[in-house]
Design an enzyme around this catalytic site. Structure first.
Site, PDB file in Angstrom:
ATOM      1  N   ASP A  98       0.840  -1.201   0.000  1.00  0.00           N
ATOM      2  CA  ASP A  98       0.000   0.000   0.000  1.00  0.00           C
ATOM      3  C   ASP A  98       0.877   1.254   0.000  1.00  0.00           C
ATOM      4  OD1 ASP A  98      -1.866   2.058   0.622  1.00  0.00           O
ATOM      5  OD2 ASP A  98      -3.124   0.663   1.726  1.00  0.00           O
ATOM      6  N   HIS A 100      -0.482   4.506   0.044  1.00  0.00           N
ATOM      7  CA  HIS A 100      -1.178   5.682   0.581  1.00  0.00           C
ATOM      8  C   HIS A 100      -0.524   6.150   1.889  1.00  0.00           C
ATOM      9  CE1 HIS A 100      -4.149   3.703  -2.031  1.00  0.00           C
ATOM     10  NE2 HIS A 100      -4.546   4.930  -2.309  1.00  0.00           N
ATOM     11  N   SER A 151      -5.263  -4.222   2.141  1.00  0.00           N
ATOM     12  CA  SER A 151      -4.403  -3.816   3.268  1.00  0.00           C
ATOM     13  C   SER A 151      -4.995  -4.253   4.599  1.00  0.00           C
ATOM     14  CB  SER A 151      -4.201  -2.305   3.271  1.00  0.00           C
ATOM     15  OG  SER A 151      -3.653  -1.900   2.050  1.00  0.00           O
TER      16      SER A 151
HETATM   17 CO1  B1M Z   1      -5.794   5.429  -4.023  1.00  0.00          CO
HETATM   18  N1  B1M Z   1      -7.357   4.375  -3.583  1.00  0.00           N
HETATM   19  N2  B1M Z   1      -5.105   4.002  -5.134  1.00  0.00           N
HETATM   20  N3  B1M Z   1      -4.379   6.663  -4.453  1.00  0.00           N
HETATM   21  N4  B1M Z   1      -6.797   6.777  -3.157  1.00  0.00           N
HETATM   22  C1  B1M Z   1      -8.287   4.922  -2.598  1.00  0.00           C
HETATM   23  C2  B1M Z   1      -7.935   4.440  -1.188  1.00  0.00           C
HETATM   24  C3  B1M Z   1      -9.673   4.354  -3.121  1.00  0.00           C
HETATM   25  C4  B1M Z   1     -10.734   4.171  -2.031  1.00  0.00           C
HETATM   26  C5  B1M Z   1     -10.175   5.266  -4.255  1.00  0.00           C
HETATM   27  C6  B1M Z   1     -11.441   4.755  -4.934  1.00  0.00           C
HETATM   28  O1  B1M Z   1     -11.391   3.901  -5.759  1.00  0.00           O
HETATM   29  N5  B1M Z   1     -12.576   5.260  -4.581  1.00  0.00           N
HETATM   30  C7  B1M Z   1      -9.224   2.987  -3.772  1.00  0.00           C
HETATM   31  C8  B1M Z   1      -9.200   1.784  -2.821  1.00  0.00           C
HETATM   32  C9  B1M Z   1     -10.188   0.714  -3.235  1.00  0.00           C
HETATM   33  C10 B1M Z   1     -10.189  -0.384  -2.254  1.00  0.00           C
HETATM   34  O2  B1M Z   1      -9.260  -1.113  -2.055  1.00  0.00           O
HETATM   35  N6  B1M Z   1     -11.324  -0.475  -1.603  1.00  0.00           N
HETATM   36  C11 B1M Z   1      -7.827   3.345  -4.255  1.00  0.00           C
HETATM   37  C12 B1M Z   1      -7.146   2.636  -5.272  1.00  0.00           C
HETATM   38  C13 B1M Z   1      -7.917   1.559  -5.979  1.00  0.00           C
HETATM   39  C14 B1M Z   1      -5.803   2.926  -5.620  1.00  0.00           C
HETATM   40  C15 B1M Z   1      -4.927   2.182  -6.660  1.00  0.00           C
HETATM   41  C16 B1M Z   1      -5.038   0.665  -6.661  1.00  0.00           C
HETATM   42  C17 B1M Z   1      -5.261   2.787  -8.027  1.00  0.00           C
HETATM   43  C18 B1M Z   1      -4.537   2.164  -9.197  1.00  0.00           C
HETATM   44  O3  B1M Z   1      -3.352   2.188  -9.281  1.00  0.00           O
HETATM   45  N7  B1M Z   1      -5.333   1.616 -10.070  1.00  0.00           N
HETATM   46  C19 B1M Z   1      -3.537   2.650  -6.241  1.00  0.00           C
HETATM   47  C20 B1M Z   1      -2.940   1.750  -5.152  1.00  0.00           C
HETATM   48  C21 B1M Z   1      -1.480   1.652  -5.169  1.00  0.00           C
HETATM   49  C22 B1M Z   1      -0.996   0.870  -3.951  1.00  0.00           C
HETATM   50  O4  B1M Z   1      -1.197   1.293  -2.824  1.00  0.00           O
HETATM   51  N8  B1M Z   1      -0.388  -0.252  -4.202  1.00  0.00           N
HETATM   52  C23 B1M Z   1      -3.830   3.988  -5.656  1.00  0.00           C
HETATM   53  C24 B1M Z   1      -2.954   5.067  -5.688  1.00  0.00           C
HETATM   54  C25 B1M Z   1      -3.236   6.322  -5.180  1.00  0.00           C
HETATM   55  C26 B1M Z   1      -2.355   7.538  -5.373  1.00  0.00           C
HETATM   56  C27 B1M Z   1      -0.842   7.197  -5.345  1.00  0.00           C
HETATM   57  C28 B1M Z   1      -2.677   8.172  -6.720  1.00  0.00           C
HETATM   58  C29 B1M Z   1      -2.847   8.478  -4.223  1.00  0.00           C
HETATM   59  C30 B1M Z   1      -2.051   8.326  -2.914  1.00  0.00           C
HETATM   60  C31 B1M Z   1      -0.953   9.357  -2.733  1.00  0.00           C
HETATM   61  C32 B1M Z   1      -0.343   9.264  -1.358  1.00  0.00           C
HETATM   62  O5  B1M Z   1      -0.923   8.826  -0.391  1.00  0.00           O
HETATM   63  N9  B1M Z   1       0.894   9.692  -1.294  1.00  0.00           N
HETATM   64  C33 B1M Z   1      -4.247   7.941  -3.966  1.00  0.00           C
HETATM   65  C34 B1M Z   1      -5.262   8.649  -3.254  1.00  0.00           C
HETATM   66  C35 B1M Z   1      -4.945  10.087  -2.908  1.00  0.00           C
HETATM   67  C36 B1M Z   1      -6.502   8.061  -2.900  1.00  0.00           C
HETATM   68  C37 B1M Z   1      -7.745   8.725  -2.249  1.00  0.00           C
HETATM   69  C38 B1M Z   1      -8.449   9.523  -3.348  1.00  0.00           C
HETATM   70  C39 B1M Z   1      -7.495   9.623  -1.058  1.00  0.00           C
HETATM   71  C40 B1M Z   1      -6.684   9.020   0.083  1.00  0.00           C
HETATM   72  C41 B1M Z   1      -6.238  10.095   1.060  1.00  0.00           C
HETATM   73  O6  B1M Z   1      -5.095  10.511   1.054  1.00  0.00           O
HETATM   74  N10 B1M Z   1      -7.150  10.608   1.894  1.00  0.00           N
HETATM   75  C42 B1M Z   1      -8.579   7.449  -1.778  1.00  0.00           C
HETATM   76  C43 B1M Z   1     -10.065   7.669  -1.768  1.00  0.00           C
HETATM   77  C44 B1M Z   1     -10.535   8.204  -0.431  1.00  0.00           C
HETATM   78  O7  B1M Z   1     -10.015   7.858   0.614  1.00  0.00           O
HETATM   79  N11 B1M Z   1     -11.539   9.018  -0.480  1.00  0.00           N
HETATM   80  C45 B1M Z   1      -7.965   6.380  -2.600  1.00  0.00           C
HETATM   81  C46 B1M Z   1      -6.879  11.652   2.848  1.00  0.00           C
HETATM   82  C47 B1M Z   1      -6.277  11.059   4.145  1.00  0.00           C
HETATM   83  C48 B1M Z   1      -6.037  12.156   5.178  1.00  0.00           C
HETATM   84  O8  B1M Z   1      -7.247  10.148   4.648  1.00  0.00           O
HETATM   85  O9  B1M Z   1      -5.635   8.199   4.465  1.00  0.00           O
HETATM   86  O10 B1M Z   1      -8.118   7.835   4.944  1.00  0.00           O
HETATM   87  P1  B1M Z   1      -6.894   8.661   5.090  1.00  0.00           P
HETATM   88  O11 B1M Z   1      -6.556   8.816   6.637  1.00  0.00           O
HETATM   89  C49 B1M Z   1      -7.551   9.150   7.576  1.00  0.00           C
HETATM   90  C50 B1M Z   1      -8.163   7.931   8.280  1.00  0.00           C
HETATM   91  O12 B1M Z   1      -8.292   6.816   7.438  1.00  0.00           O
HETATM   92  C51 B1M Z   1      -7.273   7.717   9.467  1.00  0.00           C
HETATM   93  O13 B1M Z   1      -6.868   9.040   9.817  1.00  0.00           O
HETATM   94  C52 B1M Z   1      -6.883   9.903   8.676  1.00  0.00           C
HETATM   95  C53 B1M Z   1      -7.685  11.163   9.006  1.00  0.00           C
HETATM   96  O14 B1M Z   1      -7.236  11.784  10.181  1.00  0.00           O
HETATM   97  N12 B1M Z   1      -6.065   6.904   9.392  1.00  0.00           N
HETATM   98  C54 B1M Z   1      -5.458   6.461  10.544  1.00  0.00           C
HETATM   99  C55 B1M Z   1      -5.340   6.483   8.353  1.00  0.00           C
HETATM  100  N13 B1M Z   1      -4.299   5.775   8.769  1.00  0.00           N
HETATM  101  C56 B1M Z   1      -4.324   5.739  10.113  1.00  0.00           C
HETATM  102  C57 B1M Z   1      -3.474   5.140  11.049  1.00  0.00           C
HETATM  103  C58 B1M Z   1      -3.786   5.280  12.411  1.00  0.00           C
HETATM  104  C59 B1M Z   1      -4.905   6.007  12.803  1.00  0.00           C
HETATM  105  C60 B1M Z   1      -5.752   6.596  11.891  1.00  0.00           C
HETATM  106  O15 B1M Z   1      -3.040   4.754  13.384  1.00  0.00           O
HETATM  107  C61 B1M Z   1      -1.818   4.134  13.088  1.00  0.00           C
END
Ligand code: B1M
Length: 213
Positions: A98, A100, A151
């Site tokens: 992963d 992200h 993940s």
């Molecule tokens: Co990706 N991605 N992505 N992506 N991406 C998602 C996660 C996805 C839901 C989008 C979608 O399709 N709707 C989907 C996942 C589908 C699934 O498995 N259910 C997805 C996909 C499919 C993919 C790829 C497979 C796409 C592809 O290549 N075809 C690929 C995966 C590559 C890989 O990992 N092997 C991929 C790639 C990417 C980018 C590189 C383009 C980019 C990431 C850039 C980066 O992180 N440097 C990206 C992004 C930006 C997203 C979305 C749009 C946004 C994620 C984000 O940063 N959110 C996401 C859709 C979404 O979430 N709406 C998506 C903002 C961030 C602050 O929130 O990380 O959730 P988040 O963290 C939150 C909480 O979750 C929590 O606290 C935070 C808030 O305070 N939290 C924790 C997180 N970790 C924690 C740990 C803790 C405590 C809390 O304690 C240890």
């Protein structure tokens, strides 16, 4: 557009033109964390939706991620920090497979600003690397982040591997594909110590504080 709509739009459009001015303006109304959790996260939610509908390509989502990262970097100096002594050391990683890291890095900032020393191992971290780092760093807690459905499964495997290595410090898990239910039913039974789900970074801080008390 309102300030809030403009902020969400920078993330959706992946554009930084005017971003810092608007973030500055937002700081006069909101706390840095409210700006992130409010309009910026709303923008990210929309990016996720559009991506899901094939209306955005990965390169565009990367640009959105860049805007989010630039915003968090700009807001970080304005965040509250406590001057408390070190409350604990936390090993932090995005799990194997992963990439992200925005959420994980937010956890690093918020816990780092509130008395925790964070050892951030980065992304795609396999269990072996966690185990090696655990032995080197002797942390009080391990934090795992992961956004993909696979993940969540990887966290189950990671918890098993950590247990087999004799590790039993609390594990904090978080990320979009996880739930408390999955954590309690699938991850926790594979581990010797506590496994606790955090819904966001602030929740992660509350949990860490409770555990270190
Ligand atoms: Co990706 N991605 N992505 N992506 N991406 C998602 C996660 C996805 C839901 C989008 C979608 O399709 N709707 C989907 C996942 C589908 C699934 O498995 N259910 C997805 C996909 C499919 C993919 C790829 C497979 C796409 C592809 O290549 N075809 C690929 C995966 C590559 C890989 O990992 N092997 C991929 C790639 C990417 C980018 C590189 C383009 C980019 C990431 C850039 C980066 O992180 N440097 C990206 C992004 C930006 C997203 C979305 C749009 C946004 C994620 C984000 O940063 N959110 C996401 C859709 C979404 O979430 N709406 C998506 C903002 C961030 C602050 O929130 O990380 O959730 P988040 O963290 C939150 C909480 O979750 C929590 O606290 C935070 C808030 O305070 N939290 C924790 C997180 N970790 C924690 C740990 C803790 C405590 C809390 O304690 C240890």
């Amino acid at each position: 557009l309102s300030l809030e709509e403009r902020l969400a739009n920078y993330v959706v459009e992946g554009s930084k033109e005017g971003l810092l001015d608007d973030l500055n303006e937002a700081l006069s109304k909101y706390s840095p964390l409210d700006i992130i959790n409010g309009p910026l996260m709303a923008g990210m939610g929309e990016v996720g939706r559009l991506f899901n509908n094939n209306e955005l390509i990965v390169a565009e989502v990367l640009q959105s991620a860049e805007v989010m990262k630039a915003s968090v970097a700009f807001l970080e100096p304005f965040m509250e920090r406590s001057d408390s002594a070190v409350k604990g050391r936390i090993l932090l990683a995005t799990v194997k497979g992963d990439v992200h890291d925005i959420g994980k890095n937010l956890v690093e900032i918020i816990l780092g600003n509130n008395g925790y020393q964070i050892i951030n191992l980065g992304i795609k971290v396999p269990p072996e690397q966690l185990i090696e780092a655990y032995r080197r760093e002797k942390p009080d807690m391990i934090g795992l982040s992961g956004l993909l459905v696979k993940s969540a499964q990887q966290m189950v495997v990671t918890a098993q591997d950590l247990k087999n290595a004799g590790i039993d410090v609390p594990i904090l898990v978080g990320g979009a594909a996880l739930t408390k239910k999955f954590t309690d039913q699938k991850i926790a039974p594979q581990y010797e110590g506590l496994v606790v789900y955090a819904k966001d970074a602030m929740d992660g801080l509350d949990i860490a504080n409770r555990l270190s008390d």
